[in-house]
Write an enzyme that holds these catalytic residues in place. Structure first.
Site, PDB file in Angstrom:
ATOM      1  CB  SER A  75      -0.900   0.037   1.223  1.00 38.24           C
ATOM      2  OG  SER A  75      -2.089  -0.629   0.951  1.00 38.24           O
ATOM      3  CE  LYS A  78      -3.725   0.598  -1.304  1.00 43.05           C
ATOM      4  NZ  LYS A  78      -4.476   0.127  -0.127  1.00 43.05           N
ATOM      5  CE1 TYR A 200      -3.892  -1.307  -5.137  1.00 38.27           C
ATOM      6  CE2 TYR A 200      -4.594  -3.602  -5.119  1.00 38.27           C
ATOM      7  CZ  TYR A 200      -4.278  -2.439  -4.435  1.00 38.27           C
ATOM      8  OH  TYR A 200      -4.337  -2.401  -3.059  1.00 38.27           O
ATOM      9  CE1 TYR A 252      -3.472  -0.343   5.118  1.00 40.54           C
ATOM     10  CE2 TYR A 252      -1.877  -0.561   6.883  1.00 40.54           C
ATOM     11  CZ  TYR A 252      -2.235  -0.755   5.565  1.00 40.54           C
ATOM     12  OH  TYR A 252      -1.367  -1.356   4.711  1.00 40.54           O
ATOM     13  CB  VAL A 270      -0.266  -5.772   4.308  1.00 43.51           C
ATOM     14  CG1 VAL A 270      -1.571  -5.151   4.716  1.00 43.51           C
ATOM     15  CG2 VAL A 270      -0.206  -6.018   2.814  1.00 43.51           C
TER      16      VAL A 270
HETATM   17  N1  GLU Z   1      -1.852  -5.509  -2.185  1.00 42.44           N
HETATM   18  C1  GLU Z   1      -2.475  -5.365  -0.922  1.00 42.44           C
HETATM   19  C2  GLU Z   1      -3.987  -5.455  -1.042  1.00 42.44           C
HETATM   20  O1  GLU Z   1      -4.533  -4.857  -1.921  1.00 42.44           O
HETATM   21  C3  GLU Z   1      -2.063  -4.054  -0.318  1.00 42.44           C
HETATM   22  C4  GLU Z   1      -2.686  -3.843   1.024  1.00 42.44           C
HETATM   23  C5  GLU Z   1      -1.894  -2.977   1.943  1.00 42.44           C
HETATM   24  O2  GLU Z   1      -0.683  -2.943   1.933  1.00 42.44           O
HETATM   25  O3  GLU Z   1      -2.575  -2.329   2.736  1.00 42.44           O
HETATM   26  O4  GLU Z   1      -4.629  -6.110  -0.282  1.00 42.44           O
END
Ligand code: GLU
Length: 330
Positions: A75, A78, A200, A252, A270
């Protein structure tokens, strides 16, 4: 300067290095949290791995622990793709597709904003998939190549991606697939939703080290210019937007507590990475794959909370020395 030699020399013996060594030693024995397993390949991470790296906005580097170990960005990608979408389409068009409100919900929540049916923000999966789909609408089958080039400029070296993690998520990412189809239903992503989702998954599997994370954070703290290569990655206008979203939504469902306790923009992933940006001063990258129930790296959070308090990094920390401490020691 070539892409391969933009990681500045480490500054040993410096006051900031002493602090980082101390924090590393202090939190190394901490074993709270669990490694993410919902993407099967992530479960293979070494739970003991721990690295802390700080890069100043003028390119000096301080680090301790596993700063050469590769892991996937997840993430943390992002905010960077969000900045690219802002640049390509402008904030008004991006805002039609994705909001800027904290969701108060988990990163993989299937909920959309009441009324508009947009994702709440670009830091949760629905928003990030929407952003990648916007880029995919423009770059088509070249989108991932484009992203990898851009991420490499932001990090200051050629990055690669981890095919095993990508395939693992592509095989098991049914929830994200459901989100992509929901977005398609609301006309928020174009018809090639599956192809955009594939980009993605690849974007989340970009492999880097916590030194790279610190460099990327330093690029943001240096107004969008890589502190060592001097190459421009983003204009300052977009950096401002990216940092605002990281400040309110980057950690988060712990983002409020993070803003309260650390007080600077950050983003976690994550796989156990965290980037933290001290505007105009520092980029911080940490790696430790054991996560708390919010999905944030336990040691990453502990190190950043203590570093912010010891250095007075919190943006509203007017009573203590605040950034003047950094001015004095850097
Ligand atoms: N590729 C992970 C997902 O989409 C990233 C989630 C994350 O790092 O929060 O679930």
């Amino acid at each position: 300067m070539s892409m391969s030699d933009t990681s500045s020399a480490i500054a040993r013996g410096h006051e900031l290095q002493v602090l980082i060594d101390e924090l590393y030693e202090k939190y190394l024995p901490h074993t709270a949290g669990e490694v993410a397993t919902y993407i099967p390949e992530l479960a293979k991470a070494d739970p003991e791995a721990f690295g802390v790296c700080v890069v100043t906005a003028d390119g000096r580097r301080f680090e301790a622990g596993d700063c050469d170990r590769l892991f996937t960005i997840q993430s943390i990608s992002k905010p960077f793709t969000y900045g690219m979408a802002l640049e390509e389409f402008g904030p008004a068009k991006v805002f039609e597709h994705v909001g800027v409100e904290p969701s108060g919900d988990t990163f993989n929540s299937i909920e959309l904003q009441n009324g508009s049916n947009r994702p709440f923000n670009p830091m949760i999966n629905s928003g990030a998939i929407t952003v990648t789909a916007l880029l995919h609408a423009r770059y088509g089958h070249k989108t991932f190549e484009y992203l990898l080039d851009r991420f490499s400029v932001i990090a200051g070296r050629q990055l690669t991606f981890d095919r095993a993690v990508y395939e693992s998520e592509r095989r098991t990412g049914h929830r994200n697939r459901a989100i992509a189809h929901l977005l398609l239903n609301f006309g928020l992503v174009h018809a090639e939703a599956e192809a955009a989702l594939d980009v993605y998954f690849k974007q989340c599997a970009i492999a880097l080290t916590c030194r790279d994370l610190a460099m990327m954070a330093a690029t943001l703290s240096n107004m969008g210019r890589h502190p060592v290569s001097g190459r421009s990655a983003y204009s300052i206008t977009h950096v401002k937007d990216m940092l605002s979203i990281m400040f309110t939504c980057g950690m988060y469902d712990y983002s409020g507590q993070w803003a309260y306790r650390v007080g600077v923009p950050a983003k976690s992933g994550v796989s156990g990475g965290v980037i933290t940006v001290v505007n105009r001063q520092l980029g911080i990258g940490t790696y430790s794959p054991r996560l708390d129930p919010y999905g944030n790296s336990c040691r990453g959070t502990e190190v950043c909370v203590e570093m912010a308090s010891r250095l007075g990094l919190h943006v509203f920390d007017c009573l203590n020395v605040g950034s003047s401490f950094l001015d004095a020691i850097l």
